[in-house]
Write an enzyme that holds these catalytic residues in place. Structure first.
Site, PDB file in Angstrom:
ATOM      1  N   CYS A  79       1.312  -1.385   0.064  1.00 26.18           N
ATOM      2  CA  CYS A  79      -0.201  -0.138  -0.386  1.00 26.18           C
ATOM      3  C   CYS A  79       0.711   0.929  -0.248  1.00 26.18           C
ATOM      4  CB  CYS A  79      -1.163   0.257   1.431  1.00 26.18           C
ATOM      5  SG  CYS A  79      -0.040  -0.318   2.495  1.00 26.18           S
ATOM      6  N   HIS A  97      -2.108   0.902   7.514  1.00 21.49           N
ATOM      7  CA  HIS A  97      -2.011   0.551   6.360  1.00 21.49           C
ATOM      8  C   HIS A  97      -1.740   2.073   6.183  1.00 21.49           C
ATOM      9  CE1 HIS A  97      -3.987  -0.174   2.971  1.00 21.49           C
ATOM     10  NE2 HIS A  97      -5.271   0.909   2.832  1.00 21.49           N
TER      11      HIS A  97
END
Length: 993
Positions: free
Chosen positions: A55, A310
């Site tokens: 990510c 994340h």
């Protein structure tokens, strides 16, 4: 019924029919998602697939894609593809494979711009960089390294707009300026930057962070500056001056910092305020330029820890001014052309004690998760319109065609599934009405499991298989009725005609023989409790005369349980007697063999049967029961051995018992005589020692210590151990008949393998035992000479070749061990914690267990030990056999005993010192960088070296000294990050340039 009655074969409710009754939505006939859900919406951006932990890569790719100047410059890079360079285009039957990192980025940007897919796969780009998709890396480090790689790659381009794009967009200049306080001399070091790294600790506003970055630093004391003019060290001031700023200003917020107290990285979850417009003029050295920047991207890290979380990106579209949130495949457009960070801030709360978010005015924002802010120089010029080059557009169109083909294929599959579902719907509605068998009409049995699969819309039914429900007679087993359903013959005919299978189980399929057997077993089970009470009362009656029978006491204690298990086994045998259920014939034979073994163990009254099949001689294990009690027991155990009261005991056992008593008496007498005759051999204190040769003799004899230990066991426990009949000295000799030890080794490391014998005692040993080889040590020295000058000669002589091979094998074994025990001893105040006044408390449990084992009876002899045999056959041994003998000959008392403050670890020779430190960390809660290890005074410092190369051998004791104890090791996962040093981007394409 509301649900299905499993015990009732006539109940056909709740087997899955509710799905098909009534009207059904077409979408329920398939599990294929609408392919149009994967199609890109109008005026929407394209997402990027997260390949595991990529990510952080996706956020930067989206941000760079929306830098129109960078995108246009990359599109201008000429392709290295030969076919395209020659004007031929890419062959349709050949997949496009980018050759350089620029081509990968070109192709990726072209897909992001014109693809019809909702998201695309960046695996080609990630693979080209050599990134580990399962490991999350430092996003800020990735940004720096990739920009450096891209700049280096583009520097070879001829077009200046392409060659200098990284510098134009991201590169600025600042100077380190040092001013001497005495003479005022100013020295300046100009340096380029691609981002400004701003410390956020202790700050609340972005402008405060920039001010600290540029603040003046005093150089005083030991840190004074050497002035070239003054030619001496002088007090000075140092600061950074911003000389020029790039079009795109990257501000790295240093959220991830190294905590020296815990030794690992941590994330600073503090709020930082920043505005949408940033005026950099107050921070510049020259004030005559345009330095107003507007916010264009905010990169967010969700999560509390620096090692997990994340990454997402908020990026503003330069053409429309609208904000978008890029979260891998999902892209969300913000309402009202405003940046919104609310949700991201709520997800990173580290504890229940919530930190209150500061109030933000219009045009300002606050974030505790933003780690990078990107500002673009404010300009009135219209944004660029970037067109995809023809050859890239051709590749995009080719990918779009593949996507359309996939959509059509999925749509066709959905259509076929719907058609099959409609046919099945009509079939089920028609057949379910006629499924129940009417009274007096023909019917079939079919398994409930198959019916449920037939009614399951997701799995097409297989052919009917009723073999698992058959008994040994090939008919329907009565115990399987609970998993069967009775259906009409009409529906059964349709099922077998449509789906096949068998065998069919109609009205005559139920097995009468099995029903009768099941009734018999149930009757016996019901009768068992009454018979148990009857037998218990009969056992209270004293039996007179010879009318009774002998029964084992153990059998009487558990006869009801044995009878019940026997009845259950008969039940199971009837249930599993069908060979098809048990698989192949081999498995059936194996299971039958296991059952036979269990039956042999459980047979009633066999506890009083001797090895010869007759009545045992021990009356303590049996008792007499009345004839009435025996007849009751015989009903349950018809094959039990029967011994009337007047039955004589086994004559062979009586003879063996007498012989055993005579042998015990003989062994006791033999042990007593040998102990009296060999007093010196029995007591260690009376035996001679090579280290201090006794003056009264010039000859000593040698036997193996293993022989001595076995002989002592017999002398101590003559009734429980076999006598030793021979002295096996061949184990001390090599295959050539030479001695395997030197005189020096027998005084040191090999002393535990041999025992020295006085000449007088040796004469008695030769009379008592069979000796295969005589081994003797003779001392010779001149009259009046120094005792240290004496010569020692062995018979037989030493075999140098075998001795050298033995030493090599020993060293190899020490270097190649696996799962061996070593001991880690923690040092407190440079002193080892020695055994205290109660040494028995310091002995490890394993040591005590070994000592208990030594006192256990040893009825069996080691097959490798030939001293118990009457023959004196020489045993030739190899080095490996000798090593095995050596291990078995070592006395347990010589092993290391654990003391307090010490822990045992299992290690292997090929593991590194770093891996050992991790084990020590778990055992002692001392971080690896605080561990000082040493062995025999040698410091162990090379973390990459193996334990074998460092001289760590089994049973070694390693001293551990901790620098500073760390109080908080609750977060062991974080400590593990320190123990396993971060590889970062080592070995990837980012460092290749």
């Amino acid at each position: 019924c509301r649900r299905n009655c499993r015990g009732n074969p006539n109940c056909l409710v709740g087997i899955g029919e509710h799905v098909w009754l009534g009207e059904i939505d077409e979408n329920s006939f398939h599990n294929i998602d609408d392919p149009n859900c994967e199609r890109r919406k109008k005026n929407a951006f394209v997402g990027l697939t997260n390949l595991g932990a990529t990510c952080y890569v996706n956020t930067f790719l989206q941000m760079w894609f929306l830098n129109l100047e960078l995108r246009q410059a990359l599109y201008l890079c000429p392709s290295a593809n030969r076919e395209y360079a020659a004007g031929e285009g890419i062959p349709k039957d050949k997949d496009y494979e980018p050759q350089t990192i620029c081509e990968h980025l070109q192709y990726l940007f072209a897909l992001l711009q014109n693809s019809k897919r909702r998201y695309i796969d960046p695996s080609g780009f990630v693979k080209a960089l050599g990134l580990d998709t399962g490991q999350q890396q430092d996003a800020q480090e990735f940004s720096k390294l990739f920009m450096s790689l891209l700049e280096d790659t583009l520097s070879k381009q001829k077009n200046p707009d392409v060659r200098n794009i990284v510098q134009k967009q991201f590169c600025g200049e600042y100077a380190y300026v040092t001013v001497c306080n005495r003479c005022g001399r100013e020295s300046k070091l100009v340096s380029k930057f691609y981002e400004l790294e701003l410390n956020i600790q202790g700050h609340k506003q972005l402008t405060d962070c920039i001010t600290e970055f540029l603040k003046e630093e005093k150089l005083e004391g030991d840190n004074r500056y050497f002035c070239e003019t003054c030619q001496s060290k002088q007090n000075a001031t140092r600061k950074i001056r911003l000389l020029s700023l790039p079009c795109t200003l990257n501000l790295q917020l240093m959220r991830f910092v190294f905590d020296r107290q815990t030794g690992h990285k941590k994330k600073l979850n503090t709020y930082i305020g920043f505005s949408e417009l940033l005026d950099m003029e107050p921070f510049m050295e020259q004030k005559n330029g345009v330095y107003v920047y507007e916010l264009s991207a905010v990169l967010i890290h969700r999560g509390v820890s620096a090692y997990s979380g994340h990454y997402i990106a908020h990026v503003k579209d330069p053409q429309t001014g609208e904000w978008y949130k890029f979260n891998d495949e999902d892209i969300e457009k913000m309402e009202g052309k405003k940046l919104q960070l609310g949700i991201e801030e709520d997800l990173a709360e580290p504890s229940k004690a919530q930190t209150r978010k500061p109030k933000c005015g219009k045009g300002t924002h606050c974030s505790r998760n933003a780690y990078m802010l990107v500002y673009r120089l404010q300009t009135r010029e219209k944004s660029l319109t970037v067109e995809v080059p023809a050859f890239l557009q051709e590749l995009v169109e080719r990918d779009n065609c593949k996507f359309e083909e996939w959509c059509n294929e999925m749509a066709e599959m959905r259509k076929q599934s719907v058609a099959r579902g409609k046919i099945k719907h009509e079939e089920v509605k028609e057949l379910y009405k006629r499924l129940p068998a009417e009274a007096g009409s023909p019917y079939d049995f079919i398994s409930l499991e198959w019916l449920q699969k037939w009614l399951d819309e997701s799995t097409p039914p297989k052919p009917i298989d009723n073999t698992a429900c058959l008994c040994a007679h090939g008919k329907l087993h009565p115990d399987k009725i609970s998993i069967m359903k009775r259906i009409s013959e009409y529906v059964a005919d349709f099922f077998y005609r449509r789906y096949g299978g068998g065998p069919r189980l109609n009205v005559k399929a139920l097995c009468k023989d099995c029903v009768v057997e099941r009734c018999r077993i149930l009757r016996l089970k019901n009768q068992l409790n009454e018979d148990y009470k009857t037998v218990t009362n009969l056992l209270k009656i004293t039996v007179k005369g010879n009318d009774g029978f002998w029964v084992g006491k153990a059998s009487l204690r558990s006869w009801r349980q044995l009878a019940l298990e026997q009845l259950n086994e008969q039940d199971e045998d009837a249930e599993h007697s069908n060979g098809k259920m048990n698989g192949n014939a081999q498995n059936k034979d194996e299971s039958n063999e296991e059952k036979r073994e269990e039956e042999e163990e459980l047979n009633f009254n066999e506890d009083i049967v001797c090895p010869h099949g007759d009545l045992c001689i021990s009356e303590n294990e049996r008792r007499v029961v009345s004839k009435e009690a025996w007849e009751k027991l015989k009903q349950y155990f018809p094959k039990a051995p029967e011994f009337p009261n007047n039955k004589e005991c086994c004559s062979q056992c009586k003879i063996l018992e007498r012989e055993g008593e005579e042998n015990e008496a003989l062994h006791k007498m033999m042990a007593s005589e040998q102990k009296t005759s060999l007093q010196n051999l029995f007591h260690d204190k009376c035996r001679p020692c090579l280290g201090s040769w006794p003056q009264e003799t010039d000859e000593l004899y040698i036997v193996s210590q293993f022989f001595v230990e076995e002989w002592r066991k017999f002398v101590r426990r003559p009734t429980r151990c076999s006598p030793v009949s021979s002295v096996g000295n061949s184990a001390l000799l090599c295959p050539h008949g030479g001695l395997m030890f030197t005189y020096a080794s027998m005084t040191k490391e090999d002393s535990k393998l041999i025992a020295l014998i006085w000449p007088s005692e040796w004469e008695r040993i030769q009379k008592l035992f069979v000796v295969d080889h005589v081994i003797k040590i003779t001392r010779t020295q001149a009259a009046g000479a120094d005792p240290e000058s004496a010569l020692y000669v062995s018979e037989p002589k030493l075999c140098p070749e075998c001795r050298e091979g033995l030493l090599c094998q020993q060293q190899r074994d020490l270097r190649e061990y696996t799962q061996a025990t070593i001991y880690i001893h923690k040092v407190v105040d440079n002193k080892k914690v020695m055994k205290d006044a109660a040494p028995e408390l310091n002995v490890s449990s394993s040591e005590a267990e070994e000592e208990r084992e030594e006192n256990k009876p040893e009825g069996e002899q080691d097959p490798d030990f030939n001293q118990a045999n009457g023959g004196a056959k020489r045993q030739k041994i190899s080095h490996q056999n000798y090593i095995a003998y050596q291990k078995q000959g070592i006395r347990r008392s010589t092993r290391h005993r654990k003391v307090r403050g010490e822990k045992a670890l299992l290690v292997s020779a090929n593991q590194t010192l770093k891996e050992l430190k991790i084990q020590i960390m778990h055992a002692f809660s001392v971080a690896p960088f605080d561990q000082n290890l040493s062995i025999d005074g040698k410091v162990l410092s090379d973390d990459t070296a193996t334990l074998g190369s460092l001289g760590v051998i089994p049973e070694s004791v390693i001293l551990l000294k901790a620098d500073e104890p760390i109080a908080d090791y609750a977060a062991m996962d974080d400590v593990m990050q320190v123990c396993m040093p971060e590889e970062g981007f080592k070995g990837t394409g980012l460092l290749g340039h």
